[in-house]
Design an enzyme around this catalytic site. Sequence first.
Site, short mmCIF file in Angstrom:
data_model
loop_
_atom_site.label_atom_id
_atom_site.label_comp_id
_atom_site.label_asym_id
_atom_site.label_seq_id
_atom_site.Cartn_x
_atom_site.Cartn_y
_atom_site.Cartn_z
N LYS A 119 -3.22 -12.31 -4.07
CA LYS A 119 -2.74 -12.75 -2.75
C LYS A 119 -3.62 -13.83 -2.15
CE LYS A 119 0.54 -9.32 -1.66
NZ LYS A 119 1.02 -8.13 -1.06
N LYS A 202 6.67 -9.65 -11.28
CA LYS A 202 7.14 -8.54 -10.45
C LYS A 202 8.16 -9.02 -9.42
CE LYS A 202 4.83 -6.93 -6.89
NZ LYS A 202 4.08 -6.21 -5.86
N LYS A 205 8.67 -9.70 -2.40
CA LYS A 205 9.18 -10.33 -1.17
C LYS A 205 8.78 -11.79 -1.08
CE LYS A 205 8.14 -6.21 1.49
NZ LYS A 205 6.91 -5.60 1.98
N1 AQP Z 1 8.64 -4.87 -8.02
C1 AQP Z 1 8.32 -3.63 -7.69
N2 AQP Z 1 8.61 -2.61 -8.51
C2 AQP Z 1 8.30 -1.33 -8.17
N3 AQP Z 1 7.68 -1.00 -7.02
C3 AQP Z 1 7.37 -2.00 -6.17
N4 AQP Z 1 6.78 -2.02 -4.96
C4 AQP Z 1 6.70 -3.29 -4.50
N5 AQP Z 1 7.25 -4.12 -5.40
C5 AQP Z 1 7.67 -3.35 -6.45
C6 AQP Z 1 6.33 -0.81 -4.28
O1 AQP Z 1 6.91 -0.80 -2.99
C7 AQP Z 1 5.97 -0.32 -2.07
C8 AQP Z 1 5.88 -1.42 -1.03
O2 AQP Z 1 4.67 -1.71 -0.61
P1 AQP Z 1 4.36 -3.00 0.22
O3 AQP Z 1 5.37 -3.26 1.26
O4 AQP Z 1 2.96 -2.88 0.63
O5 AQP Z 1 4.56 -4.02 -0.94
P2 AQP Z 1 4.38 -5.47 -0.97
O6 AQP Z 1 3.25 -5.70 -1.92
O7 AQP Z 1 4.35 -6.11 0.35
O8 AQP Z 1 5.77 -5.77 -1.62
P3 AQP Z 1 5.98 -6.94 -2.49
O9 AQP Z 1 7.39 -7.25 -2.60
O10 AQP Z 1 5.24 -6.66 -3.76
O11 AQP Z 1 5.29 -8.05 -1.62
P4 AQP Z 1 4.49 -9.32 -2.04
O12 AQP Z 1 5.52 -10.35 -2.28
O13 AQP Z 1 3.68 -9.61 -0.81
O14 AQP Z 1 3.68 -8.97 -3.25
C9 AQP Z 1 4.69 0.03 -2.83
O15 AQP Z 1 4.72 1.39 -3.18
C10 AQP Z 1 4.82 -0.81 -4.07
O16 AQP Z 1 4.18 -0.23 -5.18
#
Ligand code: AQP
Length: 340
Positions: A119, A202, A205
């Site tokens: 990040k 992965k 968002k």
């Molecule tokens: N691709 C994924 N597959 C399975 N599980 C996932 N999680 C996130 N992406 C996947 C799980 O969802 C939960 C959300 O946690 P969060 O809101 O803290 O996740 P995040 O990191 O903001 O979501 P993103 O989409 O992964 O965001 P960015 O783009 O910022 O990296 C957790 O339990 C996570 O494991």
Amino acid sequence: MSQFKPRVFSGMQPTGNLHLGNYLGAMLNWVRMQASHETIYCVVDMHAITQAMSVWGGPKELNTATRNVAAAYMAAGINPKRSILFNQSQVAEHGELTWIFNCVARLGWLNRMTQFKEKAGKDRENASVGLYDYPVLMAADILAYHATHVPVGEDQKQHLELCRDIAIKFNNDFGVDFFPITEPVIMGPATRVMSLRDGTKKMSKSDPSDLSRINLTDSADDIAKKIRKAKTDADGLPSDREGLEGRPEADNLVGIYAALAGMEADAVLKQFGGGQFSSFKNALADLSVAKLAPIAVEMNRLLADPGYVEGVLNDGANRARAIAAPIVKEARKIVGFVVG
Ligand code: AQP
């Protein structure tokens, strides 16, 4: 036998729309665990502000996204009477325990966290201190409730190991058996859902391409379109798991089907193996629409009554505080703070 009664805690950030990865990786297990455990689910707004404001959008967007994510939890099946549902910033004990844990966690531990590296990217010097400290706040989120189980996607495994290390070090340093050694619950055929445009990345968002993910707010048409456009290779669908090796996009779509249908991947391949990819995609599009489109409809219904969603969050925060306050007070006493 452990002195800690089984208790589940988990959360998601209100940094935008929840997507299929969040739903299959974590939320499906949240819903299931309501039947067997005491469950606490949090909208982690304090985590959201660790990123650049351009990511979480600013105060107005954060406020709206927090309500949206709470509505998404309920629309996906979280029952706010059965589970405690609240937003993190309403319970001051999260921040309070973080400070104690900041003094327990070691710099070397945090330096190994891959999510911070991803990040922060190349502009590490410009990342917030909060982003670096994210896993310590996450440990406080969990341990303020003496949570024993944390259902998450695979990407959170390292953070949960850190949470265990913090609990162990706190217990050892102070000669107590006060914090539980939490178990991650990483379960099901889709613990790591991949991008629909690139099976090696992965689903997330922050991916600039909206076609890479299915948002829980997508319309039925958008869901079907994204599945049909999902990247695949030239081969048909194999009849067994070995045939998926080296084919990340195909593997991903089979995992998504299995998770949505409540089947094992082997059973999906038995049903569709040997056929054209296009017919499997049609079946997956239909299944995705059947499972996900009602969530968006229910979310909109809930959001039409903002007072209801706010009431759920406030009630949840009161119930959460009632659990966390005595635990964090005891942690302060253990540290040696004078506690009134
Ligand atoms: N691709 C994924 N597959 C399975 N599980 C996932 N999680 C996130 N992406 C996947 C799980 O969802 C939960 C959300 O946690 P969060 O809101 O803290 O996740 P995040 O990191 O903001 O979501 P993103 O989409 O992964 O965001 P960015 O783009 O910022 O990296 C957790 O339990 C996570 O494991």
